[in-house]
Scaffold this motif. Structure first.
Motif, mmCIF file in Angstrom:
data_model
loop_
_atom_site.group_PDB
_atom_site.id
_atom_site.type_symbol
_atom_site.label_atom_id
_atom_site.label_comp_id
_atom_site.label_asym_id
_atom_site.label_seq_id
_atom_site.Cartn_x
_atom_site.Cartn_y
_atom_site.Cartn_z
ATOM 1 N N ASN A 122 0.855 -1.218 -0.099
ATOM 2 C CA ASN A 122 0.126 -0.060 0.032
ATOM 3 C C ASN A 122 0.922 1.218 0.004
ATOM 4 O O ASN A 122 2.173 1.128 0.229
ATOM 5 N N SER A 136 -4.997 5.747 2.593
ATOM 6 C CA SER A 136 -5.818 5.060 1.829
ATOM 7 C C SER A 136 -6.617 6.197 0.913
ATOM 8 O O SER A 136 -6.888 5.913 -0.321
ATOM 9 N N PHE A 137 -7.105 7.298 1.173
ATOM 10 C CA PHE A 137 -7.614 8.356 0.720
ATOM 11 C C PHE A 137 -6.739 9.093 -0.465
ATOM 12 O O PHE A 137 -7.206 9.457 -1.336
ATOM 13 N N ASP A 193 -4.169 7.513 -1.778
ATOM 14 C CA ASP A 193 -4.007 6.501 -2.772
ATOM 15 C C ASP A 193 -5.507 6.321 -3.373
ATOM 16 O O ASP A 193 -5.222 6.215 -5.040
ATOM 17 N N LYS A 194 -6.541 6.652 -3.240
ATOM 18 C CA LYS A 194 -7.521 6.662 -3.888
ATOM 19 C C LYS A 194 -7.601 7.788 -4.997
ATOM 20 O O LYS A 194 -8.129 7.732 -5.884
ATOM 21 N N LYS A 241 -5.064 6.977 -7.557
ATOM 22 C CA LYS A 241 -5.201 5.954 -8.584
ATOM 23 C C LYS A 241 -6.532 5.785 -9.016
ATOM 24 O O LYS A 241 -6.723 5.207 -10.143
ATOM 25 N N ALA A 242 -7.672 6.491 -8.397
ATOM 26 C CA ALA A 242 -8.733 6.102 -9.013
ATOM 27 C C ALA A 242 -9.695 7.625 -9.205
ATOM 28 O O ALA A 242 -10.496 7.564 -10.235
ATOM 29 N N PHE A 297 -15.281 9.438 -7.476
ATOM 30 C CA PHE A 297 -14.989 8.619 -6.286
ATOM 31 C C PHE A 297 -15.614 7.236 -6.870
ATOM 32 O O PHE A 297 -16.585 7.235 -6.993
ATOM 33 N N GLU A 349 -16.697 4.878 -5.030
ATOM 34 C CA GLU A 349 -17.639 4.511 -3.948
ATOM 35 C C GLU A 349 -19.031 5.126 -4.457
ATOM 36 O O GLU A 349 -20.247 4.739 -3.999
#
Length: 181
Positions: free
Chosen positions: A2, A97-98, A100-101, A104-105, A137, A139
């Motif tokens: 990660n 993690s945010f 990274d999101k 990458k996303a 995002f 989600e």
């Protein structure tokens, strides 16, 4: 691996060498990420407040705080105490993690994305980034969202220098626009 693990094992030594920092603890790091969503219309529509709260919680993994107007503003039709926004402060694992999101996303899903601007640093190494549509995002399902909402992300770093903040975010994978000379 990660982003947090990659940061400690690969990025910190790279930044230490590139920025010529002898003390490993002096290497710039992200301290927190603040995510804000302005919802001034929520004073008239209580469902919007709950909808935005639920969606921001989905995006960040944390329940947002309601921000209320500190002063009345007749021109905007806002009275003191009206809900005007939501905010979340992410630290630790959720912050990593945010970040990274985002890299990458979310950013790859922005329409006609050319990169992020270097000019959005605040003079103290912190970076602000705005999104016009929160459905970028992963989600969020665009078909299930009633209305698009914008949000702002501020990445607070441990450095006071925009150059070091830029080096940090570049190493984390933020795609900065290369300025033409």
């Amino acid at each position: 691996m990660n982003l947090e693990e990659r940061f400690e094992k690969e990025i910190v030594p790279e930044l230490q060498e590139n920025l010529d920092i002898s003390n490993i603890l002096a290497v710039p790091r992200p301290k927190k990420v603040v995510v804000n969503m302005g919802i001034g219309e929520a004073k008239d529509d209580k469902d919007l407040l709950e909808e935005a709260r639920r969606e921001l919680a989905q995006i960040t993994g944390q329940v947002p705080n309601v921000r209320r107007a500190k002063h009345s503003e007749a021109g905007w039709g806002i009275t003191k105490g009206d809900p005007i926004g939501l905010a979340v402060t992410l630290r630790g694992t959720r912050m990593w993690s945010f970040l990274d999101k985002i890299v990458k996303a979310a950013l790859p899903r922005v329409r006609d994305f050319q990169g992020v601007k270097k000019t959005a640093f605040d003079g103290h190494g912190n970076y602000s980034l705005g999104f016009k549509d929160h459905t970028i995002f992963p989600e969020m399902d665009a078909d299930e969202v009633d209305r698009s909402k914008g949000l702002q992300v501020t990445i607070v770093t441990s450095t006071e220098s925009d150059q070091e903040g830029y080096a940090l975010l570049s190493a984390l994978g933020f795609p900065f626009i290369e300025e033409e000379s």
